[in-house]
Design an enzyme around this catalytic site. Structure first.
Site, PDB file in Angstrom:
ATOM      1  N   HIS A 181     -14.307 -14.312 -32.003  1.00 43.09           N
ATOM      2  CA  HIS A 181     -13.750 -13.798 -30.745  1.00 43.09           C
ATOM      3  C   HIS A 181     -12.379 -14.397 -30.444  1.00 43.09           C
ATOM      4  O   HIS A 181     -11.571 -13.783 -29.752  1.00 43.09           O
ATOM      5  CB  HIS A 181     -14.693 -14.084 -29.585  1.00 43.09           C
ATOM      6  N   HIS A 232      -8.843 -22.518 -26.545  1.00 46.80           N
ATOM      7  CA  HIS A 232      -8.813 -21.248 -27.279  1.00 46.80           C
ATOM      8  C   HIS A 232      -7.765 -20.339 -26.638  1.00 46.80           C
ATOM      9  O   HIS A 232      -7.211 -20.667 -25.594  1.00 46.80           O
ATOM     10  CB  HIS A 232     -10.188 -20.584 -27.291  1.00 46.80           C
ATOM     11  N   HIS A 250      -6.203 -16.103 -25.838  1.00 42.63           N
ATOM     12  CA  HIS A 250      -6.426 -14.663 -25.661  1.00 42.63           C
ATOM     13  C   HIS A 250      -5.065 -13.981 -25.821  1.00 42.63           C
ATOM     14  O   HIS A 250      -4.055 -14.478 -25.322  1.00 42.63           O
ATOM     15  CB  HIS A 250      -7.004 -14.375 -24.279  1.00 42.63           C
ATOM     16  N   GLU A 269      -5.228 -13.017 -19.703  1.00 48.32           N
ATOM     17  CA  GLU A 269      -6.368 -12.557 -18.909  1.00 48.32           C
ATOM     18  C   GLU A 269      -6.010 -12.535 -17.421  1.00 48.32           C
ATOM     19  O   GLU A 269      -6.239 -11.545 -16.742  1.00 48.32           O
ATOM     20  CB  GLU A 269      -7.578 -13.445 -19.185  1.00 48.32           C
ATOM     21  N   HIS A 311      -6.579 -21.363 -22.811  1.00 51.28           N
ATOM     22  CA  HIS A 311      -7.585 -21.969 -21.941  1.00 51.28           C
ATOM     23  C   HIS A 311      -8.034 -23.306 -22.534  1.00 51.28           C
ATOM     24  O   HIS A 311      -8.344 -23.379 -23.725  1.00 51.28           O
ATOM     25  CB  HIS A 311      -8.823 -21.057 -21.805  1.00 51.28           C
ATOM     26  N   THR A 346     -14.867 -16.103 -19.045  1.00 48.45           N
ATOM     27  CA  THR A 346     -14.363 -14.739 -19.226  1.00 48.45           C
ATOM     28  C   THR A 346     -14.994 -14.042 -20.425  1.00 48.45           C
ATOM     29  O   THR A 346     -14.603 -12.935 -20.774  1.00 48.45           O
ATOM     30  CB  THR A 346     -12.826 -14.741 -19.392  1.00 48.45           C
TER      31      THR A 346
END
Length: 344
Positions: free
Chosen positions: A91, A116, A118, A129, A142, A223
């Site tokens: 992910h 990590h 996004h 996000e 994050h 999230t």
């Protein structure tokens, strides 16, 4: 009528029960992804369809809170170990962090677990996000922490109301970021799901904004499934820059599929859409600076007034000139008529 203590006891029991359900679903092989749509998450992970979800759009009704002091972190400059573990969980790309790193400025000690990212894709290179007035940034970092004062480990803390704290750092395209390079240059070694590699430890502090005194604060959730509403969010106001090439590498180097899969699945657009803020309080550690916008509005207002005055003056002059020409023509006509009468 329920007392506040009884109410929170019921909430805590509910959290525990739903956490057990989500864990059982995970143990029985339920998977999730971004491709099939986030609306399906709640079918297997009930919290994802609940309240207090993240991310949110940071805009309007933001309350200044003088009690929000600058974020203080310990061990971010010197993590105390030689290597981090960089991994691909299918992910996102993740860096596991040591317990020597923690946030010291909150009510409890929150110890670092992992960081990590996004991001979007090449066609739509905006994958943060959280958004600012619906503006989405290039990516978002994050850093996850758990309440180590109250809970023995992050897994125990995950489903607790005060279990987690996340630092959210928005990334935008700009100059080359040498600290981000410590992650980026190893992405090819974790291209596929479940791959991991040891990388040299580096200063995580340099991934944060230069100053940590301006940020937004609200209560939200993870999230990603199971979406537990157990996160104290800190989203920094100032974005951190990475280069276009570094963003491109993030968008193209990773896959959500395993190395042996016949059709590789690119890891792109791994961000959740904004959730309803509802009546949640959104706090800011700073007062919005309205001086510049007011100055611009004042200057524009002066320009408009001057333009209107010039328009009125020009219109009046044009009317006066028109009337003057009419008088001249009328006088000339009268003279011509008088001359004509004498000749007859």
């Amino acid at each position: 009528m329920l007392s506040m203590r009884e109410f929170w006891n019921i909430v805590s029991i509910s959290l525990c029960v739903q956490a057990q359900i989500s864990q059982q679903l995970s143990d029985t092989g339920h998977t999730w992804n971004y491709d099939d749509g986030e609306n399906d998450w709640s079918k297997n992970y009930p919290f994802c369809g609940g309240t207090h979800q993240s991310p949110i759009d940071i805009y309007s009704n933001i309350k200044y809170d003088a009690a929000l002091t600058p974020i203080q972190v310990v061990g971010y400059d010197s993590p105390g170990i030689d290597h981090f573990t960089l991994s691909n969980d299918g992910h996102s790309v993740k860096v596991s962090l040591p317990a020597t790193m923690y946030i010291s400025s909150l009510k409890h000690k929150y110890t670092a677990v992992q960081l990590h990212l996004h991001w979007g894709d090449q066609k739509r290179p905006q994958g943060s996000e959280h958004t600012f007035n619906d503006r989405r940034f290039a990516a978002e970092l994050h850093i996850l922490h758990y309440n180590s004062d109250k809970y023995v480990d992050s897994q125990t803390a995950t489903a607790k109301e005060d279990g987690l704290a996340v630092l959210g750092i928005l990334l935008e395209v700009g100059s080359f970021n040498p600290t981000f390079e410590n992650i980026q240059k190893y992405l090819s070694q974790v291209a596929y799901k479940d791959q991991e590699v040891q990388i040299p430890a580096f200063s995580i502090r340099n991934l944060l904004p230069v100053t940590l005194n301006e940020y937004y604060r609200y209560n939200g959730s993870l999230t990603t499934p199971p979406c537990y509403p157990s996160v104290l969010w800190t989203v920094f106001r100032q974005p951190v820059k990475i280069s276009q090439e570094q963003l491109f590498s993030l968008e193209t180097a990773l896959f959500s599929s395993n190395v042996g899969d016949s059709i590789p699945q690119p890891m792109v657009n791994n961000f959740r859409q904004k959730q309803e803020r509802a009546k949640r309080e959104l706090l800011a550690s700073f007062k919005e600076d309205f001086t510049f916008p007011i100055a611009i509005a004042f200057i524009l207002g002066i320009f408009v007034i001057v333009a209107i005055i010039i328009y009125i003056i020009r219109k009046r002059r044009a009317r006066q000139q028109s009337e003057s020409r009419k008088r001249v023509m009328y006088a000339a006509a009268q003279k011509a008529e008088g001359t004509s009468s004498i000749e007859i």
